[in-house]
Write an enzyme that holds these catalytic residues in place. Structure first.
Site, mmCIF file in Angstrom:
data_model
loop_
_atom_site.group_PDB
_atom_site.id
_atom_site.type_symbol
_atom_site.label_atom_id
_atom_site.label_comp_id
_atom_site.label_asym_id
_atom_site.label_seq_id
_atom_site.Cartn_x
_atom_site.Cartn_y
_atom_site.Cartn_z
ATOM 1 N N CYS A 395 0.800 -1.229 0.000
ATOM 2 C CA CYS A 395 0.000 0.000 0.000
ATOM 3 C C CYS A 395 0.829 1.274 0.000
ATOM 4 C CB CYS A 395 -0.995 -0.022 1.163
ATOM 5 S SG CYS A 395 -0.244 -0.014 2.810
ATOM 6 N N HIS A 451 -3.055 1.257 6.585
ATOM 7 C CA HIS A 451 -3.255 1.285 5.137
ATOM 8 C C HIS A 451 -3.016 2.705 4.654
ATOM 9 C CE1 HIS A 451 -4.490 0.330 1.163
ATOM 10 N NE2 HIS A 451 -5.552 1.110 1.197
ATOM 11 N N ASP A 474 -7.307 5.777 -3.917
ATOM 12 C CA ASP A 474 -6.546 4.603 -3.473
ATOM 13 C C ASP A 474 -6.188 3.745 -4.673
ATOM 14 O OD1 ASP A 474 -5.361 2.565 -2.081
ATOM 15 O OD2 ASP A 474 -6.988 2.311 -0.640
ATOM 16 N N ASN A 515 -14.211 4.066 9.981
ATOM 17 C CA ASN A 515 -15.225 4.173 11.040
ATOM 18 C C ASN A 515 -16.158 2.978 11.134
ATOM 19 O OD1 ASN A 515 -16.220 5.660 13.202
ATOM 20 N ND2 ASN A 515 -17.842 6.604 11.997
ATOM 21 N N ASP A 517 -18.031 -0.348 12.337
ATOM 22 C CA ASP A 517 -18.232 -1.150 13.547
ATOM 23 C C ASP A 517 -17.763 -2.574 13.265
ATOM 24 O OD1 ASP A 517 -19.309 0.944 14.925
ATOM 25 O OD2 ASP A 517 -21.402 0.320 14.665
ATOM 26 N N GLU A 563 -14.914 9.895 18.367
ATOM 27 C CA GLU A 563 -15.368 8.510 18.532
ATOM 28 C C GLU A 563 -16.397 8.404 19.648
ATOM 29 O OE1 GLU A 563 -15.449 5.649 16.511
ATOM 30 O OE2 GLU A 563 -13.252 5.778 16.532
ATOM 31 N N GLU A 568 -20.903 11.245 15.541
ATOM 32 C CA GLU A 568 -20.211 10.118 14.893
ATOM 33 C C GLU A 568 -21.171 8.957 14.664
ATOM 34 O OE1 GLU A 568 -18.247 6.175 15.098
ATOM 35 O OE2 GLU A 568 -19.173 7.168 16.818
#
Length: 718
Positions: A395, A451, A474, A515, A517, A563, A568
């Protein structure tokens, strides 16, 4: 040829290679047409062979004359016969445009034809070059004022003899006349720029030139020196051009020079350009002009800046950029949104013979370990020489090379590192981990220690107001983009990521990276049950190098709110609400499995796209696995596994199949054997997951009894 003159030492030797010129394609089209009007044209192709040509295909391309490119299957053309194809042209843009036609067949690799057509406002309007009568002008010298112009355009650092300018900004050319001109002589100058590819590529057939007319400039001259102010519009496609310069006095027009080569790049200093940088102009010393930097690696708790030499001004870097631009459609090359999106695909070699081969195996034989690279120059030099992908990259290497090309193109850009970066394979903003009842992970997304991707600065006229600025890109080949396919990502608005907005391009994947979960599921009876959610594990210490310093700058609050805060959670939930609206885009069914003893077992999963599928196409990913088990469920043998990665169109059905040799049931004579099929399929970009488990055992062989349905008491029957 080998001929000798006897009695002398004279020998004549010659070798000549002769191949046939491809057959001509004749284009019959008007040389000029009005803007917005339609005109008829014809294409004629004659088979020069005495035998029939088969599999003949015709292509017609020109973004400025056709509403879309044409690809037409002719089929076959008899020997000596002529095929005529009528078409309608539309004047979509002013200027001189080139219509390019190609014909391919099993007998002829490529025959081409072309026609130049000028689109004007009105056919009865002659070009107005203004001016008053003056003696004829003969120009003896053209001075590009390269040092002064390149300094003002911030292009002095490019190591190339070619004149390099940025679009949307004036540059001045000085002409020397053979005779002294009367003071106050009125002159009109005009320049046209024809786009010239650095090499022909096999990827697309497109015009070899594209006209961009600079604004005419009326100037006053005295003596022999004539100063001409020129500039290209802020929307000019970037690349290498050949400039033709004319000078006029009334109706008398002189072609001053017709082969001036120059390179036009993006201009982050100009408000005329959509990539104009919105921060302090001094930042461009870092984001455009700095040829060295730091790329952060390590972990969220222990990280450091890895030095990287970008070398964006080196000859190989510029040549590779121009070569990559030649792979893009000309209509894309004026738009930083599309240029950056295509570059994110071309830096990796996954599906377009790009620059770098990714390798995470630990075995780097046949190439260079990613850890050994310290900059982009060696990689781009090798690629420029061979035009073959360079081995190997990971990367930070992909990001370093992409930063080089972005800065070389004139875009404000930087490498960005995300620690604890999620790799969400089904674009649902979650890292999903599935466990069986024994605690074994049956399927999961992953979290990388770190990354690295890129950011480039541009406005986003394609998005609602407020979503311009820094955009994520990316080049590391992780997942195919659900928006058009191919291993590319971005440009993704950082503001959209923070707000949880699903906007172009690939926003859900980046939201997951920073972000997501972490969701853990227990799979019982083929049904996944959520049993744990960790909302704080992903997206730590998002980092980049400081402006003209080696310190680390934290960008985390630009990608997400604090966070655990309400904002958020709201941003992530906003995304989930949108995704939930998109659920059930595909209807999954498992047809009944035939269980005849001795026959192969055919297992199928059918996926039918619903009419409400966004864009008409859904991307289905996952797996179908088969294992042999005992009646208690103990695994005896892994039989087969099918990886699914396919597109399902609206109202169309895709079928995924596993075929298992029926002899497997006789391989365990002392116990009853079943085949357990586990299905886990997800529709990317939605929350839809299909999980199914089916146990298949063979029906015992049939015994057929043939007897009369009725008989008499005391009687015998066969």
């Amino acid at each position: 040829v080998l001929l000798a003159v006897t009695g002398t030492a004279q020998v004549f030797s010659e070798q000549l290679l002769v191949g046939p010129d491809p057959p001509k394609v004749v284009v019959q089209a008007p040389p000029m047409m009005e803007l917005g009007k339609r005109e008829k044209a014809s294409i004629l192709f004659t088979n020069p062979l005495p035998t029939k040509m088969s599999d003949v295909t015709l292509t017609v391309e020109c973004d400025e004359l056709l509403e879309k490119d044409i690809e037409y299957v002719i089929g076959s053309v008899e020997g000596g016969a002529t095929f005529t194809f009528p078409l309608t042209l539309t004047g979509l843009a002013l200027g001189l445009h080139q219509l390019v036609v190609g014909v391919e067949s099993d007998s002829v690799e490529l025959a081409t034809g072309e026609a130049e057509i000028e689109v004007v406002k009105k056919l009865d309007e002659a070009p107005d070059i203004g001016g008053v009568a003056a003696p004829p002008i003969q120009v003896t010298k053209v001075n590009l004022n390269s040092a002064k112009n390149r300094s003002e355009h911030h292009t002095l650092q490019y190591d190339t003899p070619t004149f390099v300018v940025r679009r949307g900004q004036k540059f001045t050319v000085t002409l020397t006349s053979a005779k002294v001109l009367p003071e106050g002589t009125k002159l009109v100058s005009r320049a046209s720029f024809a786009l010239k590819p650095v090499s022909q590529t096999r990827y697309t057939r497109k015009p070899s030139s594209f006209e961009v007319n600079a604004m005419a400039t009326v100037i006053s001259g005295a003596g022999k020196e004539i100063s001409v102010d020129l500039w290209t519009p802020g929307t000019t496609p970037i690349g290498r051009y050949e400039m033709t310069l004319t000078l006029g006095t009334g109706s008398d027009v002189t072609v001053v020079h017709d082969d001036i080569m120059l390179i036009v790049l993006f201009n982050p200093w100009s408000k005329e350009d959509t990539c104009c940088y919105g921060g302090e102009s001094s930042h461009l010393e870092e984001y455009v002009l700095s040829n060295k930097g730091m790329i952060w690696v390590g972990s969220s708790r222990s990280n450091y800046g890895r030095p990287w030499q970008f070398a964006q001004f080196q000859p190989d870097s510029l040549q590779v950029l121009l070569y990559m631009l030649d792979k893009m459609k000309i209509s894309c090359r004026g738009d930083p949104i599309m240029v950056t999106r295509e570059l994110s695909a071309l830096v990796n070699s996954q599906d377009d013979n790009g620059i770098l081969v990714g390798n995470w195996s630990g075995d780097y034989s046949g190439g260079t370990s990613p850890l050994s690279w310290t900059g982009s120059m060696a990689i781009l030099s090798e690629y420029n020489e061979t035009k073959h992908p360079v081995k190997y990259g990971q990367c930070w290497v992909f990001s370093g090379v992409q930063t080089t090309l972005l800065r070389c193109a004139g875009l404000a850009s930087r490498s960005v590192t995300n620690f604890s970066s999620a790799h969400d394979t089904n674009f649902n903003r979650a890292v999903d981990k599935y466990f069986d009842q024994e605690g074994n992970v049956t399927a999961q997304d992953s979290i990388w220690n770190f990354h690295v991707w890129n950011e480039a600065y541009m406005t986003r006229p394609d998005l609602p107001s407020g979503f311009g600025g820094w955009q994520a890109l990316d080049a590391t080949p992780q997942e195919e983009s659900p928006q058009g396919g191919g291993y590319k990502l971005g440009p993704t608005s950082i503001k959209a990521v923070k707000e949880g907005q699903s906007l172009n391009y690939d926003t859900n994947f980046v939201i997951s990276e920073v972000n997501a979960d972490v969701k853990k599921y227990l799979v019982e009876g083929g049904v996944p049950r959520l049993f744990q959610v960790d909302s704080t594990k992903v997206g730590k210490n998002i980092s980049t190098k400081g402006v003209l310093s080696s310190r680390r700058v934290d960008l985390t609050n630009q990608y997400k709110y604090e966070e655990g805060s309400i904002m958020e959670r709201k941003a992530l939930y906003h995304g989930y609400k949108q995704l939930l609206k998109e659920e059930e885009q595909v209807e999954f069914t498992v047809p009944e499995v035939e269980r005849e003893f001795g026959r192969d077992v055919e297992f199928h999963v059918c996926a039918k796209g619903k009419s409400t599928t966004e864009g008409g196409v859904a991307l289905v990913k996952g797996s179908i696995a088969c294992v042999a088990v005992s009646y208690t469920g103990r695994k005896l043998k892994e039989v087969d596994k099918l990886r699914v990665n396919s597109r399902v169109r609206a109202n169309k059905t895709a079928t995924y199949s596993l075929s298992v040799d029926g002899a497997i049931f006789s391989q365990y004579p002392k116990q009853k054997v079943y085949l357990k099929f586990d299905v886990l399929l997800a529709v990317t970009g939605t929350a839809q997951v299909f999980s199914e488990q089916l146990l298949v055992g063979p029906d015992p062989p049939k015994v057929v009894v043939q007897a009369p349905p009725m008989m008499e008491l005391g009687k015998r029957e066969k």
